[in-house]
Design a protein around this motif. Structure first.
Motif, PDB file in Angstrom:
ATOM      1  N   GLU A   1     -10.781  -2.012  -0.002  1.00 47.42           N
ATOM      2  CA  GLU A   1     -10.690  -0.563   0.183  1.00 47.42           C
ATOM      3  C   GLU A   1     -10.190  -0.231   1.585  1.00 47.42           C
ATOM      4  OE1 GLU A   1     -13.413   3.452  -0.414  1.00 47.42           O
ATOM      5  OE2 GLU A   1     -14.381   1.564   0.141  1.00 47.42           O
ATOM      6  N   ILE A   2      -9.282   0.745   1.671  1.00 47.14           N
ATOM      7  CA  ILE A   2      -8.735   1.178   2.952  1.00 47.14           C
ATOM      8  C   ILE A   2      -9.736   2.094   3.644  1.00 47.14           C
ATOM      9  CG2 ILE A   2      -6.838   2.397   4.081  1.00 47.14           C
ATOM     10  CD1 ILE A   2      -5.136   1.730   1.613  1.00 47.14           C
ATOM     11  N   ARG A   3      -9.983   1.821   4.940  1.00 44.25           N
ATOM     12  CA  ARG A   3     -10.861   2.656   5.758  1.00 44.25           C
ATOM     13  C   ARG A   3     -10.127   3.052   7.029  1.00 44.25           C
ATOM     14  NH1 ARG A   3     -16.785   1.824   4.935  1.00 44.25           N
ATOM     15  NH2 ARG A   3     -17.019   0.981   2.832  1.00 44.25           N
ATOM     16  N   LEU A   4     -10.219   4.337   7.361  1.00 42.84           N
ATOM     17  CA  LEU A   4      -9.537   4.870   8.542  1.00 42.84           C
ATOM     18  C   LEU A   4     -10.556   5.275   9.593  1.00 42.84           C
ATOM     19  CD1 LEU A   4      -6.730   7.146   7.034  1.00 42.84           C
ATOM     20  CD2 LEU A   4      -6.469   4.892   8.078  1.00 42.84           C
TER      21      LEU A   4
ATOM     22  N   PRO B   1     -14.286   5.689   4.565  1.00 42.45           N
ATOM     23  CA  PRO B   1     -13.759   5.088   3.328  1.00 42.45           C
ATOM     24  C   PRO B   1     -12.834   6.070   2.610  1.00 42.45           C
ATOM     25  CG  PRO B   1     -16.050   5.757   3.034  1.00 42.45           C
ATOM     26  CD  PRO B   1     -15.727   5.968   4.488  1.00 42.45           C
ATOM     27  N   THR B   2     -11.732   5.562   2.086  1.00 38.16           N
ATOM     28  CA  THR B   2     -10.741   6.422   1.446  1.00 38.16           C
ATOM     29  C   THR B   2     -10.807   6.395  -0.079  1.00 38.16           C
ATOM     30  OG1 THR B   2      -9.067   4.669   1.367  1.00 38.16           O
ATOM     31  CG2 THR B   2      -9.186   5.992   3.382  1.00 38.16           C
ATOM     32  N   GLY B   3     -11.415   5.346  -0.650  1.00 37.99           N
ATOM     33  CA  GLY B   3     -11.385   5.195  -2.096  1.00 37.99           C
ATOM     34  C   GLY B   3     -10.093   4.594  -2.605  1.00 37.99           C
ATOM     35  N   ASP B   4      -9.128   4.362  -1.696  1.00 35.84           N
ATOM     36  CA  ASP B   4      -7.849   3.766  -2.058  1.00 35.84           C
ATOM     37  C   ASP B   4      -7.861   2.277  -1.733  1.00 35.84           C
ATOM     38  OD1 ASP B   4      -7.044   6.293  -2.754  1.00 35.84           O
ATOM     39  OD2 ASP B   4      -5.998   6.664  -0.868  1.00 35.84           O
ATOM     40  N   LEU B   5      -7.064   1.527  -2.462  1.00 38.42           N
ATOM     41  CA  LEU B   5      -6.998   0.086  -2.299  1.00 38.42           C
ATOM     42  C   LEU B   5      -5.722  -0.308  -1.574  1.00 38.42           C
ATOM     43  CD1 LEU B   5      -8.132  -0.905  -5.914  1.00 38.42           C
ATOM     44  CD2 LEU B   5      -9.559  -0.639  -3.876  1.00 38.42           C
TER      45      LEU B   5
ATOM     46  N   LEU C   1       2.476  -5.480   7.365  1.00 36.25           N
ATOM     47  CA  LEU C   1       2.483  -4.118   6.845  1.00 36.25           C
ATOM     48  C   LEU C   1       1.425  -3.984   5.750  1.00 36.25           C
ATOM     49  CD1 LEU C   1       6.343  -3.567   6.596  1.00 36.25           C
ATOM     50  CD2 LEU C   1       4.800  -2.668   8.356  1.00 36.25           C
ATOM     51  N   LEU C   2       0.809  -2.806   5.680  1.00 35.18           N
ATOM     52  CA  LEU C   2      -0.200  -2.532   4.663  1.00 35.18           C
ATOM     53  C   LEU C   2       0.471  -1.945   3.436  1.00 35.18           C
ATOM     54  CD1 LEU C   2      -3.292  -2.707   4.330  1.00 35.18           C
ATOM     55  CD2 LEU C   2      -3.407  -0.305   5.028  1.00 35.18           C
ATOM     56  N   GLU C   3       0.126  -2.449   2.262  1.00 38.58           N
ATOM     57  CA  GLU C   3       0.714  -1.986   1.007  1.00 38.58           C
ATOM     58  C   GLU C   3      -0.340  -1.283   0.161  1.00 38.58           C
ATOM     59  OE1 GLU C   3       3.001  -3.752  -2.978  1.00 38.58           O
ATOM     60  OE2 GLU C   3       2.894  -4.942  -1.115  1.00 38.58           O
ATOM     61  N   PHE C   4       0.027  -0.141  -0.416  1.00 41.59           N
ATOM     62  CA  PHE C   4      -0.853   0.603  -1.313  1.00 41.59           C
ATOM     63  C   PHE C   4      -1.048  -0.189  -2.601  1.00 41.59           C
ATOM     64  CE2 PHE C   4      -1.466   3.694  -4.760  1.00 41.59           C
ATOM     65  CZ  PHE C   4      -2.543   4.414  -4.273  1.00 41.59           C
ATOM     66  N   ALA C   5      -2.307  -0.265  -3.082  1.00 36.62           N
ATOM     67  CA  ALA C   5      -2.604  -1.074  -4.265  1.00 36.62           C
ATOM     68  C   ALA C   5      -3.380  -0.313  -5.325  1.00 36.62           C
ATOM     69  CB  ALA C   5      -3.374  -2.327  -3.854  1.00 36.62           C
ATOM     70  N   GLY C   6      -3.492   0.996  -5.220  1.00 41.36           N
ATOM     71  CA  GLY C   6      -4.168   1.764  -6.260  1.00 41.36           C
ATOM     72  C   GLY C   6      -5.336   2.572  -5.727  1.00 41.36           C
ATOM     73  N   ARG C   7      -5.976   3.341  -6.653  1.00 39.77           N
ATOM     74  CA  ARG C   7      -7.134   4.165  -6.308  1.00 39.77           C
ATOM     75  C   ARG C   7      -8.277   3.847  -7.260  1.00 39.77           C
ATOM     76  NH1 ARG C   7      -2.907   8.147  -5.700  1.00 39.77           N
ATOM     77  NH2 ARG C   7      -2.719   8.708  -3.486  1.00 39.77           N
ATOM     78  N   ARG C   8      -9.455   3.740  -6.690  1.00 39.73           N
ATOM     79  CA  ARG C   8     -10.614   3.412  -7.520  1.00 39.73           C
ATOM     80  C   ARG C   8     -10.878   4.479  -8.562  1.00 39.73           C
ATOM     81  NH1 ARG C   8     -14.899   0.664  -3.189  1.00 39.73           N
ATOM     82  NH2 ARG C   8     -13.889  -1.398  -3.207  1.00 39.73           N
TER      83      ARG C   8
END
Length: 675
Positions: A358-361, A371-375, A383-390
């Motif tokens: 999970e991505i945390r800012l 916590p963002t709820g995004d993966l 580089l960080l790649e988006f992998a979906g949303r819980r």
């Protein structure tokens, strides 16, 4: 995994604020334009003076230190004056939508000292809680009577309160320190200058505008505003060209509007060339949702040489800042750009962490990661790649749960598909059965952008998609039905609105019928036979209903349908008329029960759909009792005649106007069913 870069100026506590930066610009460049909105344009000096006057007015009204003031006005110039005035009065602001029912619902999650609005919007926002309303138009003279100098009160700890999206909005507080840190990070990444003219396409009550105004008004640039209401595709392009806009802040849907040419005879090759209307743009920032590499490259190709397209990832809690990605950051070309949505690297002073995927800012100076709820996935190139949303996870009938993002990304590798969303839909008449539905739109830069033929017509059929996905994703993750759409619906924050997807017109396909896939799998019916059967049944029901109501009228209105004194053939004509009146009444009752659901599927707003549904019911139902009352009433009994006119004719006119409004109003998200 941790990524981050600390900035001394952003990480250390400071008493400076975005308000200090704006006021310094008002002193140093007073005659430079701050807001560009046609006749409502304001220089920095004018904007500062009007904000000071409103601040004095709020203090005179009793605004306590740190008090919350809600803003609800459709005039964007007044919105900017108001939020600056609230900060100058030591309060913090929250922006709510003034022109829809959503404004009152979101206002219910706030406890403001007062609501700044206009007389026209006051009744729509008042929920009966006894909130204090200050109407900007009605109190304009009182506000302008206050001094134009800065009031003595210092800014409070909080700058604004915003609300997260979704069915259950959650209030989020943003401090002055976070707002300043976000601006400074944006200024460095976007290389903001006083020569820039900014345009923000987002709705006023979203984070993009509620915090994004700082990028223009704290850097010495100008903010280009719509007079009122949301930006349209034509208005965006006209403003970019005529006002020589250099920076556009938008979401993927807004970017598509910005770059949508009046195609005419434009070819696919020309669509990929730089757009002359956008020649002044040096930067487009895209926030709010995932942006795939091929989409970003397509946007980049439409801008002049040297212009940049940034994909930005942020939260309301971080004032819209977080991470950013530029195509120039890629170390090498990518083989599968249709499958990749990159988040990139952190803004200066911000940190990004991955915990259990999970991505945390973390904004500068904050103790805890958000916590963002995004993966996300950290690539070998850093580089960080988006992998979906819980929250987007789908559950099949078997109990298996999966993240749709990788499957949607694989579907995008089909050359005929651009956007895609997967959704499970419950099958009527079953306890647990559901089907996996795919919603697809045309790809960017394809000839399908030309208005003729319809863009949705170029999309593949379900059989072609199944063949494309064979062996690439598990069979149970392949959609069973395909709905072809012109564009994907998005919410006010710019994210794909998965809950707003239309229901499929059918829940079977020929492959299911061949396999005998249960009681809801039926062979396709002959269209001509269906049409003839429907016409015959409808005619029979209409005649039967007319006869029934012809009899009932003799019971409820004796003598109203008496034709014994009417000579032929007029008696027969009146008899047919009475049959039609009865049939219309029956049709109105049937439409009351079964008409709302198909109307909702047309894509209009729920409010106007409900009003139009009831209007149609009234137009059908009213003829039978109205005609009977008129026939029995004395033509010289003026009180009765007046009562009948106002009881029947006026509502008929209102109902007709409602239906006209419904028919001429553009649906929120036009789509094309695959039938």
């Amino acid at each position: 995994m941790t990524q981050g870069s600390e900035s001394t100026r952003s990480g250390s506590h400071t008493t400076a604020s975005v308000l200090d930066r704006f006021e310094r610009l008002a002193r140093d460049a007073p005659e430079a334009y701050a807001l560009i909105a046609g006749p409502d344009s304001l220089t920095y000096r004018q904007l500062d003076a009007r904000a000071n006057q409103l601040a004095h007015h709020l203090l005179a009204a009793g605004l306590p230190p740190g008090g919350l003031v809600a803003l609800a006005t459709a005039r964007h110039t007044e919105l900017l004056v108001a939020l600056l005035g609230i900060l100058k009065a030591g309060g913090h602001y929250a922006v709510v939508d003034a022109e829809s029912g959503a404004g009152q619902r979101r206002l219910a999650h706030l406890e403001p000292f007062a609501v700044l609005t206009d007389a026209a919007h006051h009744p729509r926002l008042d929920d009966g809680r006894g909130l204090r309303f200050l109407r900007l138009d009605a109190e304009a003279a009182a506000v302008s009577a206050h001094p134009a100098g800065r009031p003595a009160r210092e800014p409070g700890h909080l700058a604004l309160r915003t609300l997260t999206g979704g069915p259950g909005p959650r209030p989020v507080d943003v401090t002055h320190d976070t707002l300043l840190a976000a601006y400074e990070a944006w200024a460095e990444v976007a290389r903001l200058t006083p020569a820039d003219r900014h345009l923000i396409t987002a709705a006023p009550d979203t984070t993009a505008l509620a915090t994004g105004w700082t990028r223009a008004l704290c850097s010495g640039g100008a903010l280009v505003l719509a007079a009122r209401g949301p930006w349209t595709a034509g208005a965006i392009r006209r403003s970019v060209e005529t006002e020589q806009v250099t920076v556009v802040h938008t979401d993927p849907g807004g970017a598509a509007q910005l770059l949508a040419r009046d195609a005419g005879a434009v070819t696919a090759r020309e669509l990929r060339k730089p757009d002359e209307a956008l020649r002044h743009l040096r930067l487009v920032t895209v926030t709010g949702d995932r942006l795939f590499l091929d989409e970003q490259a397509d946007l980049q190709a439409r801008l002049r040489a040297g212009a940049r397209v940034l994909s930005v990832y942020g939260l309301a809690e971080t004032a819209g800042a977080g991470t950013w990605f530029d195509l120039a950051q890629l170390p090498a070309p990518q083989d599968d750009p249709e499958r990749r949505a990159l988040i990139g690297t952190p803004f200066p002073g911000f940190r990004v962490d991955l915990r259990d995927g999970e991505i945390r800012l973390t904004p500068p100076g904050a103790g805890n990661a958000i916590p963002t709820g995004d993966l996300g996935v950290l690539r070998p190139d850093g580089l960080l790649e988006f992998a979906g949303r819980r929250r987007d996870r789908l559950t099949l009938d078997t109990g298996e749960s999966f993240d749709p993002h990788p499957v949607e990304a694989m579907i995008r590798t089909h050359r005929g598909i651009g956007g895609v969303i997967l959704r499970t839909v419950r099958v009527p008449g079953t306890a647990h059965a559901s089907r996996l539905i795919g919603y697809v739109t045309p790809p960017p830069g394809e000839p399908s952008r030309v208005p003729a033929p319809d863009p949705a017509d170029s999309l593949p059929e379900i059989e072609g998609l199944r063949e494309h996905l064979k062996g690439r994703v598990p069979a149970q993750w392949v959609p069973r039905d395909l709905i072809r759409m012109r564009s994907l619906p998005r919410d006010r924050a710019g994210q794909e609105d998965r809950g707003a997807m239309p229901l499929p017109p059918r829940l079977t396909d020929p492959a299911d019928a061949a396999r005998g896939a249960g009681k809801y799998a039926r062979p396709p019916a002959d269209p001509l036979l269906v049409a003839l059967t429907g016409v015959g049944c409808g005619a029979a029901l209409a005649v039967a209903a007319g006869l029934i109501f012809f009899v009932l009228s003799k019971i409820f209105w004796p003598g109203a349908t008496d034709l014994s004194g009417v000579p032929g053939p007029w008696a027969f004509l009146f008899f047919v008329l009475y049959l039609f009146e009865g049939a219309a009444f029956a049709a109105g009752l049937a439409f009351l029960v079964w008409g709302r659901a198909p109307m909702l599927r047309q894509g209009h707003g729920r409010g106007i759909t409900n009003a139009a549904h009831l209007a149609v019911v009234y137009l059908l139902v009213a003829w039978w009792p109205q005609d009977n009352f008129y026939r029995l009433a004395d033509k010289r009994d003026w009180p009765v005649q007046a009562a009948l006119v106002y009881a029947f004719n006026v509502p008929l006119m209102v109902a007709g106007a409602v239906v006209a409004c419904y028919l001429t109003r553009k649906p929120a998200s036009p789509f094309d069913f695959d039938d």
